[in-house]
Design a protein around this motif. Structure first.
Motif, PDB file in Angstrom:
ATOM      1  N   ASP A  29      38.328  58.233  52.131  1.00 48.79           N
ATOM      2  CA  ASP A  29      39.757  58.020  52.351  1.00 48.79           C
ATOM      3  C   ASP A  29      40.022  57.509  53.760  1.00 48.79           C
ATOM      4  N   ARG A  30      39.368  58.125  54.735  1.00 52.95           N
ATOM      5  CA  ARG A  30      39.524  57.674  56.120  1.00 52.95           C
ATOM      6  C   ARG A  30      38.967  56.261  56.284  1.00 52.95           C
ATOM      7  N   ALA A  31      37.818  56.002  55.668  1.00 48.95           N
ATOM      8  CA  ALA A  31      37.225  54.671  55.746  1.00 48.95           C
ATOM      9  C   ALA A  31      38.148  53.623  55.131  1.00 48.95           C
ATOM     10  N   ALA A  32      38.816  53.967  54.023  1.00 49.16           N
ATOM     11  CA  ALA A  32      39.719  53.018  53.370  1.00 49.16           C
ATOM     12  C   ALA A  32      40.872  52.637  54.291  1.00 49.16           C
ATOM     13  N   VAL A  33      41.406  53.609  55.033  1.00 50.96           N
ATOM     14  CA  VAL A  33      42.501  53.323  55.968  1.00 50.96           C
ATOM     15  C   VAL A  33      42.042  52.359  57.055  1.00 50.96           C
ATOM     16  N   VAL A  34      40.851  52.602  57.587  1.00 50.64           N
ATOM     17  CA  VAL A  34      40.311  51.748  58.654  1.00 50.64           C
ATOM     18  C   VAL A  34      40.053  50.330  58.137  1.00 50.64           C
ATOM     19  N   LEU A  56      33.010  49.981  59.878  1.00 52.41           N
ATOM     20  CA  LEU A  56      32.611  51.326  59.459  1.00 52.41           C
ATOM     21  C   LEU A  56      31.713  51.977  60.507  1.00 52.41           C
ATOM     22  N   GLY A  57      30.935  51.167  61.206  1.00 47.14           N
ATOM     23  CA  GLY A  57      30.056  51.703  62.235  1.00 47.14           C
ATOM     24  C   GLY A  57      30.808  52.287  63.410  1.00 47.14           C
ATOM     25  N   ARG A  58      32.090  51.972  63.526  1.00 49.04           N
ATOM     26  CA  ARG A  58      32.885  52.488  64.633  1.00 49.04           C
ATOM     27  C   ARG A  58      33.501  53.847  64.331  1.00 49.04           C
ATOM     28  N   LEU A  59      33.400  54.297  63.094  1.00 52.82           N
ATOM     29  CA  LEU A  59      33.916  55.620  62.753  1.00 52.82           C
ATOM     30  C   LEU A  59      33.119  56.687  63.493  1.00 52.82           C
ATOM     31  N   ARG A  60      33.788  57.704  63.922  1.00 48.61           N
ATOM     32  CA  ARG A  60      33.149  58.733  64.732  1.00 48.61           C
ATOM     33  C   ARG A  60      32.375  59.753  63.909  1.00 48.61           C
ATOM     34  N   SER A  61      32.424  59.619  62.606  1.00 46.66           N
ATOM     35  CA  SER A  61      31.751  60.601  61.752  1.00 46.66           C
ATOM     36  C   SER A  61      30.233  60.508  61.840  1.00 46.66           C
ATOM     37  N   GLY A  62      29.720  59.347  62.299  1.00 48.69           N
ATOM     38  CA  GLY A  62      28.278  59.173  62.351  1.00 48.69           C
ATOM     39  C   GLY A  62      27.655  58.900  60.998  1.00 48.69           C
ATOM     40  N   GLN A  63      28.484  58.730  59.981  1.00 47.68           N
ATOM     41  CA  GLN A  63      28.003  58.476  58.624  1.00 47.68           C
ATOM     42  C   GLN A  63      27.451  57.051  58.521  1.00 47.68           C
TER      43      GLN A  63
END
Length: 409
Positions: free
Chosen positions: A194-199, A250-257
């Motif tokens: 969900d967070r990825a979709a927003v980004v 997606l690589g910029r997300l802080r989740s580290g996923q």
């Protein structure tokens, strides 16, 4: 009592009424100033006037009526802020025109009237906003349900074309154009889709505009629909694919996923979206089964796997007949199969294959000789090498030998 059983507002001969026209004038000027429908005021102004003159608080049914007006405002597309501005504007205009206040020279009477008006204003605005928010929540739930249904039908590709074209219009999708679908999937379970979709929606809209784009979640993946590059004026060069763009974001997300992005080819028409989606979905499946290390995969680069997988019965026969004898090896088929895969991936260079497998070159050459002995297929003979390579790819698609080959494919 009113005909509905509610207590009628109190008042005497000095009670303001719409008959003298001044309340209508206040309502009209407030609505014009705020550019809002005058009917959203309902009986709000008589309530304020009654409070100023008699100090009466509104009954529950009167506030319920205001709450309904808040819902009507949301349904008509009037924002909560504009609706509140309408009520505030009407309140100060009414106070300025209120006959009782104008005629009174008693400060205490004016103060009491002001307090009564402010209490009713507070009650009415609270009910108005509550009704507006409630209706907005209901509208959002309805829109989300319609969106999920539309996305499912669009990606499935079996809905009525004319109906899909009409349903796509509110979402800004022109199904007469060519579109491409990309899928983003977390490499491990528990990815925050969900967070990825927003980004991703933010970057897609910034890159392509808000027309002919769609970002949604489905089956634990983020679905991105964009117009093909040829359909976008000033679009980037053909080498600038959507896949790397999405993966970089997606690589910029802080989740580290860690994420994998698969892109289908662009296709025109109503069924083009479903076709591109199916390619992207297959590309993700192939990448997982083949244990590819690449974080961005393209359907166009995996067409050979689609060819292999199209005739499943023939693929099973190929793997069984060519690679089946490897099972007689003392270490089982997996070690020799990994050696073949590393050898082909290294461009038929035994030294590079040995480095990737963390074994000696002599071990690699010994295993290749053992494979030729068991299967009667040698990597040194072109046609036999091709059969071995195709069989290795097929084994990965069938997840053999981890899973037994089906007896009735």
């Amino acid at each position: 009592m009113t005909p509905s059983g509610h207590r009628a507002p109190t008042g005497g001969a000095d009670r303001p009424s719409a008959a003298d026209g001044w309340l209508d004038s206040v309502a009209g000027s407030a609505a014009a100033a705020c550019q809002a429908p005058v009917d959203l005021l309902g009986t709000y102004l008589p309530m304020l006037a009654d409070a100023a003159i008699h100090g009466r608080r509104p009954d529950a049914w009167e506030l319920d009526a205001v709450r309904e007006l808040g819902g009507h405002a949301a349904a008509q597309g009037v924002g909560a802020r504009r609706a509140v501005e309408l009520y505030l504007s009407a309140a100060w205009r009414l106070w300025r025109e209120l006959p009782t206040v104008e005629r009174s020279a008693d400060p205490e009477k004016v103060r009491s009237a002001a307090e009564a008006v402010l209490r009713v204003l507070d009650d009415a605005v609270g009910a108005l906003v509550d009704g507006h928010q409630s209706e907005r929540r209901e509208m959002i739930r309805h829109e989300e349900a319609l969106r999920r249904e539309f996305v499912d039908d669009l990606l499935r590709g079996d809905a009525d074309v004319s109906r899909m074209v009409a349903r796509a219009e509110p979402f800004g999708i022109d199904l007469g154009k060519s579109h491409q679908v990309a899928l983003a999937a977390p490499r491990a379970a528990g990815g925050a889709t969900d967070r990825a979709a927003v980004v991703l929606e933010r970057v897609v809209v910034d890159r392509f505009g808000d027309r002919d784009v769609l970002v949604a979640t489905k089956d634990g993946r983020v679905v991105v629909v964009v117009p093909s590059r040829s359909a976008v004026a000033g679009s980037p060069a053909p080498g600038a694919d959507i896949g790397p763009v999405l993966h970089q974001e997606l690589g910029r997300l802080r989740s580290g996923q860690r994420w994998r992005v698969a892109a289908g080819r662009p296709f025109p028409g109503a069924y083009g979206v479903a076709r591109s989606y199916e390619e992207a979905r297959e590309a993700l499946t192939f990448a997982d089964r083949l244990d590819l290390d690449a974080d961005v995969v393209h359907a166009r680069d995996l067409l050979v796997y689609r060819v292999l997988g199209r005739d499943r019965a023939a693929l099973v026969d190929l793997v069984r007949d060519v690679l089946g004898p490897l099972s007689r090896s003392r270490g089982g088929a997996e070690v020799l199969l990994d050696t073949l895969q590393a050898y082909f991936a290294a461009g038929d260079v035994a030294t590079e294959a040995a480095r990737r497998l963390h074994v000696s070159v002599r071990t690699v050459t010994y295993r290749l000789a053992r494979i030729a002995q068991l299967t009667a297929h040698s990597v040194a003979v072109p046609d036999q090498r091709f059969s071995l390579h195709a069989a290795v790819l097929g084994a990965r698609l069938l997840e053999w030998p981890a899973r037994p080959l089906p007896t009735d494919p």
